[in-house]
Design a protein around this motif. Structure first.
Motif, PDB file in Angstrom:
ATOM      1  N   ASP A  53       0.648  -1.143   0.033  1.00 38.18           N
ATOM      2  CA  ASP A  53       0.061   0.131  -0.179  1.00 38.18           C
ATOM      3  C   ASP A  53       0.793   1.127  -0.080  1.00 38.18           C
ATOM      4  O   ASP A  53       0.637   2.214  -0.645  1.00 38.18           O
ATOM      5  N   GLY A  54       1.828   1.311   0.956  1.00 36.44           N
ATOM      6  CA  GLY A  54       2.674   2.292   0.816  1.00 36.44           C
ATOM      7  C   GLY A  54       2.161   3.601   1.732  1.00 36.44           C
ATOM      8  O   GLY A  54       3.045   4.667   1.717  1.00 36.44           O
ATOM      9  N   HIS A  55       1.105   3.576   2.574  1.00 35.35           N
ATOM     10  CA  HIS A  55       0.572   4.568   3.485  1.00 35.35           C
ATOM     11  C   HIS A  55       0.812   4.151   4.725  1.00 35.35           C
ATOM     12  O   HIS A  55       0.007   3.559   5.154  1.00 35.35           O
ATOM     13  N   GLU A  98       9.980   9.065   1.709  1.00 34.84           N
ATOM     14  CA  GLU A  98      10.254   8.130   0.776  1.00 34.84           C
ATOM     15  C   GLU A  98      12.042   8.501   0.677  1.00 34.84           C
ATOM     16  O   GLU A  98      12.870   7.527   0.719  1.00 34.84           O
ATOM     17  N   VAL A  99      12.485   9.672   1.040  1.00 31.12           N
ATOM     18  CA  VAL A  99      13.885   9.836   0.952  1.00 31.12           C
ATOM     19  C   VAL A  99      14.529   9.498   2.010  1.00 31.12           C
ATOM     20  O   VAL A  99      15.901   9.274   1.913  1.00 31.12           O
ATOM     21  N   ALA A 132      18.253   8.842  -4.352  1.00 31.88           N
ATOM     22  CA  ALA A 132      17.290   9.509  -4.061  1.00 31.88           C
ATOM     23  C   ALA A 132      15.823   9.132  -4.382  1.00 31.88           C
ATOM     24  O   ALA A 132      15.378   9.564  -5.402  1.00 31.88           O
ATOM     25  N   PRO A 133      15.207   8.271  -3.696  1.00 30.67           N
ATOM     26  CA  PRO A 133      14.080   7.591  -4.354  1.00 30.67           C
ATOM     27  C   PRO A 133      12.758   8.666  -4.303  1.00 30.67           C
ATOM     28  O   PRO A 133      12.656   9.446  -3.362  1.00 30.67           O
ATOM     29  N   THR A 134      12.187   8.280  -5.238  1.00 31.62           N
ATOM     30  CA  THR A 134      10.908   9.133  -5.405  1.00 31.62           C
ATOM     31  C   THR A 134       9.821   8.328  -5.648  1.00 31.62           C
ATOM     32  O   THR A 134       9.826   6.782  -5.627  1.00 31.62           O
ATOM     33  N   ASP A 135       8.481   8.802  -5.695  1.00 24.77           N
ATOM     34  CA  ASP A 135       7.318   7.873  -5.911  1.00 24.77           C
ATOM     35  C   ASP A 135       7.389   7.287  -7.195  1.00 24.77           C
ATOM     36  O   ASP A 135       7.083   5.850  -7.406  1.00 24.77           O
ATOM     37  N   PHE A 172      10.002   1.607   5.360  1.00 23.76           N
ATOM     38  CA  PHE A 172       9.482   1.141   4.191  1.00 23.76           C
ATOM     39  C   PHE A 172       8.296   0.402   4.428  1.00 23.76           C
ATOM     40  O   PHE A 172       8.066  -0.107   5.532  1.00 23.76           O
ATOM     41  N   CYS A 173       7.500  -0.025   3.290  1.00 23.49           N
ATOM     42  CA  CYS A 173       6.303  -0.732   3.385  1.00 23.49           C
ATOM     43  C   CYS A 173       6.374  -2.346   3.076  1.00 23.49           C
ATOM     44  O   CYS A 173       5.451  -2.894   3.865  1.00 23.49           O
TER      45      CYS A 173
END
Length: 265
Positions: A53-55, A98-99, A132-135, A172-173
């Protein structure tokens, strides 16, 4: 007899799968640990339950450490040794956090002491992520240059040079683990050591994410020969026979049903 078997295979959409050294997804719900918990009851297993899900706030399906760890880490026990090819990490998507997922090592170990008490020295690092992670980059792929044999897998963070206070956190998810399967583990043949007339059902599983994951579960059992998998319901049945019980005829007759054969040399 041969004609009957051929007809049965045709009706049940029998697929003999050959992996040719590809990576396959490991089953979920394996034991996990984390260096600390930001919130009581926020177990490490949340990152290995199949929920991407990521939330973090709304779904409460992500892991987050307390922020006080010198080396934040998350560990997984695969229960036996595998040739680990790498992981996909599903990052947090409900904020700018997320960074936080940077300067992350993927380590593999066969030492039981690593599970008892985490130490970087007990893991062989096969990947170091400094991006540098992003969506848009979700999930993040951490792939070993070559498969590493081990039972224990760890993600751990190097906080050196990360001065922002939020970088003390590690979240993290979901993690997907992929293992490399040699050519001789799955092939287009039938194990000769099992009776063609046995109809025993070994197990019924749910929430399998693919037919290959279902087949991998079968490969972990010494008496498993065939699996029946439904893509519509993600159900998986394990059999120790080339003939499934008549009670499964209706299930096997569905267009989304696959009967997969496992072969071990």
């Amino acid at each position: 007899m041969e004609k009957s078997i051929l007809l049965l295979f045709t009706l049940l959409n029998l697929l003999f799968v050959r992996l040719d050294g590809r990576s396959v997804l490991m089953p979920k719900f394996l034991p996990a640990k984390i260096s600390s918990q930001h919130t009581s009851g926020q177990s490490a297993e949340l990152a290995y339950n199949g929920n991407t899900d990521g939330h973090y706030v709304d779904a409460a399906q992500c892991v987050l450490n307390s922020g006080s760890d010198t080396v934040p880490w998350w560990m997984l026990d695969l229960l036996q040794s595998y040739r680990i090819a790498g992981v996909n990490v599903w990052n947090r998507l409900d904020s700018t956090d997320e960074v936080r997922f940077t300067q992350i090592s993927l380590g593999i170990s066969s030492d039981a002491a690593a599970w008892s008490s985490f130490s970087e020295n007990l893991f062989k690092r096969c990947f170091y992520f400094t991006g540098a992670p992003t969506d848009a980059t979700n999930p993040i792929s951490l792939t070993c240059p070559s498969p590493v044999v081990g039972r224990y897998l760890a993600l751990y963070k190097n906080r050196t040079g990360l001065t922002a206070i939020t970088q003390a956190y590690f979240n993290f998810c979901e993690v997907d683990v992929y293992v490399a399967v040699p050519d001789n583990e799955v092939a287009n043949a039938i194990q000769p050591s099992y009776s063609m007339t046995s109809i025993s059902l070994i197990a019924a599983l749910t929430q399998m994410r693919s037919d290959i994951e279902c087949l991998l579960r079968c490969s972990q059992l010494t008496n498993c020969l065939f699996v029946l998998f439904r893509t519509a319901t993600l159900e998986c049945w394990l059999f120790q026979s080339t003939v499934i019980p008549s009670s499964f005829a209706a299930v096997a007759g569905n267009a989304d049903a696959k009967l997969l054969a496992l072969y071990n040399n």
